[in-house]
Design a protein around this motif. Structure first.
Motif, PDB file in Angstrom:
ATOM      1  N   VAL A 148      -3.583   3.558   2.660  1.00 45.35           N
ATOM      2  CA  VAL A 148      -3.190   3.356   4.031  1.00 45.35           C
ATOM      3  C   VAL A 148      -4.353   5.014   5.044  1.00 45.35           C
ATOM      4  O   VAL A 148      -5.311   4.521   5.567  1.00 45.35           O
ATOM      5  CB  VAL A 148      -2.137   3.896   4.349  1.00 45.35           C
ATOM      6  N   ARG A 149      -4.027   5.345   3.996  1.00 43.08           N
ATOM      7  CA  ARG A 149      -4.779   7.252   4.660  1.00 43.08           C
ATOM      8  C   ARG A 149      -6.499   6.604   4.246  1.00 43.08           C
ATOM      9  O   ARG A 149      -7.264   7.351   5.217  1.00 43.08           O
ATOM     10  CB  ARG A 149      -4.231   8.015   4.012  1.00 43.08           C
ATOM     11  N   LEU A 207       0.526  -0.894   0.365  1.00 44.34           N
ATOM     12  CA  LEU A 207       0.163  -0.490  -0.239  1.00 44.34           C
ATOM     13  C   LEU A 207       0.833   1.034   0.308  1.00 44.34           C
ATOM     14  O   LEU A 207       2.163   1.984   0.686  1.00 44.34           O
ATOM     15  CB  LEU A 207      -0.639   0.091   1.414  1.00 44.34           C
ATOM     16  N   SER A 208       0.236   2.351  -0.722  1.00 49.71           N
ATOM     17  CA  SER A 208       0.750   4.009  -0.826  1.00 49.71           C
ATOM     18  C   SER A 208       0.345   4.172   0.457  1.00 49.71           C
ATOM     19  O   SER A 208      -0.514   3.640   1.257  1.00 49.71           O
ATOM     20  CB  SER A 208       0.879   4.342  -1.757  1.00 49.71           C
ATOM     21  N   PRO A 209       1.174   5.270   1.199  1.00 45.79           N
ATOM     22  CA  PRO A 209       0.510   5.701   2.177  1.00 45.79           C
ATOM     23  C   PRO A 209      -1.076   6.299   2.088  1.00 45.79           C
ATOM     24  O   PRO A 209      -1.503   6.715   2.923  1.00 45.79           O
ATOM     25  CB  PRO A 209       1.974   7.370   2.360  1.00 45.79           C
ATOM     26  N   GLU A 210      -1.357   7.117   1.351  1.00 47.71           N
ATOM     27  CA  GLU A 210      -2.089   7.624   0.431  1.00 47.71           C
ATOM     28  C   GLU A 210      -3.530   6.357   0.842  1.00 47.71           C
ATOM     29  O   GLU A 210      -4.677   6.373   0.558  1.00 47.71           O
ATOM     30  CB  GLU A 210      -3.151   8.255  -1.077  1.00 47.71           C
ATOM     31  N   ALA A 268       2.745   7.746   9.027  1.00 48.32           N
ATOM     32  CA  ALA A 268       1.835   6.796   8.578  1.00 48.32           C
ATOM     33  C   ALA A 268       1.071   6.294  10.118  1.00 48.32           C
ATOM     34  O   ALA A 268      -0.238   6.989   9.912  1.00 48.32           O
ATOM     35  CB  ALA A 268       2.386   5.257   8.480  1.00 48.32           C
ATOM     36  N   HIS A 269       1.638   5.741  11.321  1.00 46.73           N
ATOM     37  CA  HIS A 269       0.693   5.640  12.400  1.00 46.73           C
ATOM     38  C   HIS A 269       0.111   7.008  12.917  1.00 46.73           C
ATOM     39  O   HIS A 269      -0.804   7.062  13.487  1.00 46.73           O
ATOM     40  CB  HIS A 269       1.844   4.960  13.201  1.00 46.73           C
ATOM     41  N   ALA A 270       1.012   8.781  12.451  1.00 45.61           N
ATOM     42  CA  ALA A 270       0.393   9.831  13.685  1.00 45.61           C
ATOM     43  C   ALA A 270      -0.265  10.469  12.352  1.00 45.61           C
ATOM     44  O   ALA A 270      -1.542  10.290  13.103  1.00 45.61           O
ATOM     45  CB  ALA A 270       1.648  10.084  12.985  1.00 45.61           C
ATOM     46  N   GLU A 271      -1.156  10.354  11.296  1.00 41.66           N
ATOM     47  CA  GLU A 271      -1.895  10.065  10.435  1.00 41.66           C
ATOM     48  C   GLU A 271      -2.955   9.191  10.917  1.00 41.66           C
ATOM     49  O   GLU A 271      -4.406  10.067  10.635  1.00 41.66           O
ATOM     50  CB  GLU A 271      -1.158  10.065   8.873  1.00 41.66           C
ATOM     51  N   THR A 272      -2.279   8.071  11.356  1.00 42.68           N
ATOM     52  CA  THR A 272      -3.982   7.250  11.666  1.00 42.68           C
ATOM     53  C   THR A 272      -4.606   7.945  12.813  1.00 42.68           C
ATOM     54  O   THR A 272      -6.341   8.074  12.741  1.00 42.68           O
ATOM     55  CB  THR A 272      -3.997   5.781  12.459  1.00 42.68           C
ATOM     56  N   TYR A 273      -4.132   8.165  13.737  1.00 41.08           N
ATOM     57  CA  TYR A 273      -4.855   9.104  14.812  1.00 41.08           C
ATOM     58  C   TYR A 273      -4.751  10.383  14.429  1.00 41.08           C
ATOM     59  O   TYR A 273      -6.020  11.000  15.236  1.00 41.08           O
ATOM     60  CB  TYR A 273      -3.481   8.946  15.845  1.00 41.08           C
ATOM     61  N   ARG A 274      -4.227  11.278  13.483  1.00 42.60           N
ATOM     62  CA  ARG A 274      -5.033  12.472  13.460  1.00 42.60           C
ATOM     63  C   ARG A 274      -6.040  12.046  12.179  1.00 42.60           C
ATOM     64  O   ARG A 274      -7.606  13.028  13.194  1.00 42.60           O
ATOM     65  CB  ARG A 274      -4.216  12.860  12.433  1.00 42.60           C
ATOM     66  N   LEU A 275      -6.591  11.456  11.791  1.00 42.28           N
ATOM     67  CA  LEU A 275      -7.556  11.017  11.069  1.00 42.28           C
ATOM     68  C   LEU A 275      -8.685  10.849  11.921  1.00 42.28           C
ATOM     69  O   LEU A 275      -9.757  11.223  11.365  1.00 42.28           O
ATOM     70  CB  LEU A 275      -7.357   9.617   9.681  1.00 42.28           C
ATOM     71  N   ALA A 276      -8.258   9.439  13.048  1.00 43.97           N
ATOM     72  CA  ALA A 276      -9.468   9.046  13.630  1.00 43.97           C
ATOM     73  C   ALA A 276      -9.797  10.868  14.330  1.00 43.97           C
ATOM     74  O   ALA A 276     -11.035  10.471  14.833  1.00 43.97           O
ATOM     75  CB  ALA A 276      -8.281   8.451  14.932  1.00 43.97           C
ATOM     76  N   LEU A 297      -9.467   5.676   6.323  1.00 42.27           N
ATOM     77  CA  LEU A 297     -10.657   6.599   6.677  1.00 42.27           C
ATOM     78  C   LEU A 297     -12.152   5.629   6.018  1.00 42.27           C
ATOM     79  O   LEU A 297     -12.969   6.220   6.390  1.00 42.27           O
ATOM     80  CB  LEU A 297     -10.926   7.849   5.265  1.00 42.27           C
ATOM     81  N   ALA A 298     -11.790   5.034   5.316  1.00 41.04           N
ATOM     82  CA  ALA A 298     -13.422   4.143   4.900  1.00 41.04           C
ATOM     83  C   ALA A 298     -13.302   3.211   6.342  1.00 41.04           C
ATOM     84  O   ALA A 298     -14.546   2.254   6.879  1.00 41.04           O
ATOM     85  CB  ALA A 298     -12.464   2.438   4.259  1.00 41.04           C
ATOM     86  N   VAL A 299     -12.453   2.640   7.267  1.00 44.57           N
ATOM     87  CA  VAL A 299     -12.604   1.952   8.927  1.00 44.57           C
ATOM     88  C   VAL A 299     -13.911   3.257   9.944  1.00 44.57           C
ATOM     89  O   VAL A 299     -14.433   2.959  10.673  1.00 44.57           O
ATOM     90  CB  VAL A 299     -10.979   2.140   9.929  1.00 44.57           C
ATOM     91  N   PHE A 300     -12.718   4.466  10.199  1.00 44.60           N
ATOM     92  CA  PHE A 300     -13.944   5.642  10.598  1.00 44.60           C
ATOM     93  C   PHE A 300     -15.330   5.901  10.197  1.00 44.60           C
ATOM     94  O   PHE A 300     -15.817   6.797  10.787  1.00 44.60           O
ATOM     95  CB  PHE A 300     -12.694   6.470  10.044  1.00 44.60           C
ATOM     96  N   ARG A 301     -15.633   6.270   8.850  1.00 41.03           N
ATOM     97  CA  ARG A 301     -17.105   5.892   7.860  1.00 41.03           C
ATOM     98  C   ARG A 301     -17.984   4.863   8.687  1.00 41.03           C
ATOM     99  O   ARG A 301     -19.003   5.390   9.293  1.00 41.03           O
ATOM    100  CB  ARG A 301     -16.530   5.868   6.617  1.00 41.03           C
ATOM    101  N   PHE A 302     -17.181   3.624   8.706  1.00 35.95           N
ATOM    102  CA  PHE A 302     -17.999   2.843   9.014  1.00 35.95           C
ATOM    103  C   PHE A 302     -18.021   2.852  10.462  1.00 35.95           C
ATOM    104  O   PHE A 302     -19.658   2.862  10.521  1.00 35.95           O
ATOM    105  CB  PHE A 302     -17.198   1.290   8.707  1.00 35.95           C
TER     106      PHE A 302
END
Length: 294
Positions: free
Chosen positions: A245-246, A240-243, A281-289, A250-255
């Motif tokens: 993973v992003r 996967l690319s960083p995008e 990548a880890h930090a972006e997960t938490y930001r998106l959450a 987002l798919a999980v958070f929308r779900f």
């Protein structure tokens, strides 16, 4: 809203060992100023005994692991390693309590899904998600259904075993079919992917898996957000690319937002040859959450 970290704890590793101890402090630093980041508390021993086998825990606390058991774990056993594992599990437990109270709980560690009820394996001394679920039931009166969405590149084999006969927990694991562990356990839904899977095929498989999980109607979701799915990971074997993973996050958070239920996010694996990429990548997960659900 707050997050928990084990960045204040460390342990010795042999020279050249691939365990990414750097990322815990790196992610906490990357999120500084976005929300309070607290030292993860030590998990109550009582919580461990609710989930894990008493004989395993008693031996762990008195004798530690043998050389053979340490090899299965993949880490040399030490009291510092044990202490850090206790706090990582405590962070997930506290994040789970936060989720029930506020809708979202964040642990910047955890996701040790290879720990079985009676043994350590794959960098995992305690199965933090299993410990948290048992604690919420026994001590917080939570009686709802729980969905575990495990998107680490490796099957959550320990978690699968913990809940194989539990009708109130649905385990979903999307992972590399030919990757560790060689012997897969039975999750409620296993999606094994071939080596080298990229963004579009991965996201299509995830969408289909989440559609199945939606029918379970959970009242709480745990998300193991491993970033070892990134291309260039030492152990992930996916691409996967960083995008990508992003988009996965987002798919999980929308779900979860569509379900309208609390979410607990744990870190999971990430061993990229570029340490900065793992941390980012880890930090972006938490930001998106936070931006999606807080």
């Amino acid at each position: 809203m707050r997050a928990y970290t084990t960045a204040h704890l460390s342990f010795s590793l042999p020279e050249g060992h691939p365990f990414p101890l750097y990322k815990y402090g790196g992610v906490a630093e990357a999120l500084k100023g976005l929300l309070p980041i607290l030292p993860a508390p030590e998990v109550p021993r009582e919580a461990l005994y609710l989930a894990h086998e008493g004989e395993y825990l008693a031996k762990l606390f008195t004798q530690g692991l043998t050389r053979e058991e340490s090899l299965r774990l993949g880490l040399p056993f030490s009291q510092a390693l044990l202490q850090r594992a206790l706090h990582a599990a405590g962070g997930t437990l506290r994040a789970a309590e936060d989720a029930l109270e506020e809708g979202l709980g964040l642990n910047l560690a955890g996701g040790t899904h290879h720990a079985f009820p009676g043994r350590a394996e794959g960098y995992s001394l305690f199965n933090d998600v299993a410990v948290a679920i048992h604690w919420l039931r026994a001590k917080r009166g939570f009686g709802g259904r729980v969905l575990v969405v495990d998107l680490d590149a490796h099957q959550g084999n320990g978690t699968a075993v913990f809940f194989q006969n539990d009708p109130l927990v649905f385990t979903l694991s999307l992972h590399g079919e030919r990757n560790y562990p060689l012997k897969k356990e039975r999750s409620d839904l296993d999606v094994g992917l071939p080596d080298g899977v990229g963004d579009e095929a991965y996201l299509s498989a995830l969408e289909a898996a989440l559609e199945v999980a939606q029918d379970f109607r959970p009242g709480l979701v745990f998300y193991n957000a491993g970033v070892d799915v990134l291309k260039g990971d030492r152990f992930g074997r996916l691409a996967l690319s960083p995008e990508g993973v992003r988009r996965r996050d987002l798919a999980v958070f929308r779900f979860v937002k569509g379900l309208g239920v609390p979410l607990v996010v744990v870190m999971g694996g990430g061993y990229n040859r570029d340490p900065a990429l793992t941390v980012a990548a880890h930090a972006e997960t938490y930001r998106l959450a936070l931006s999606s659900l807080a």
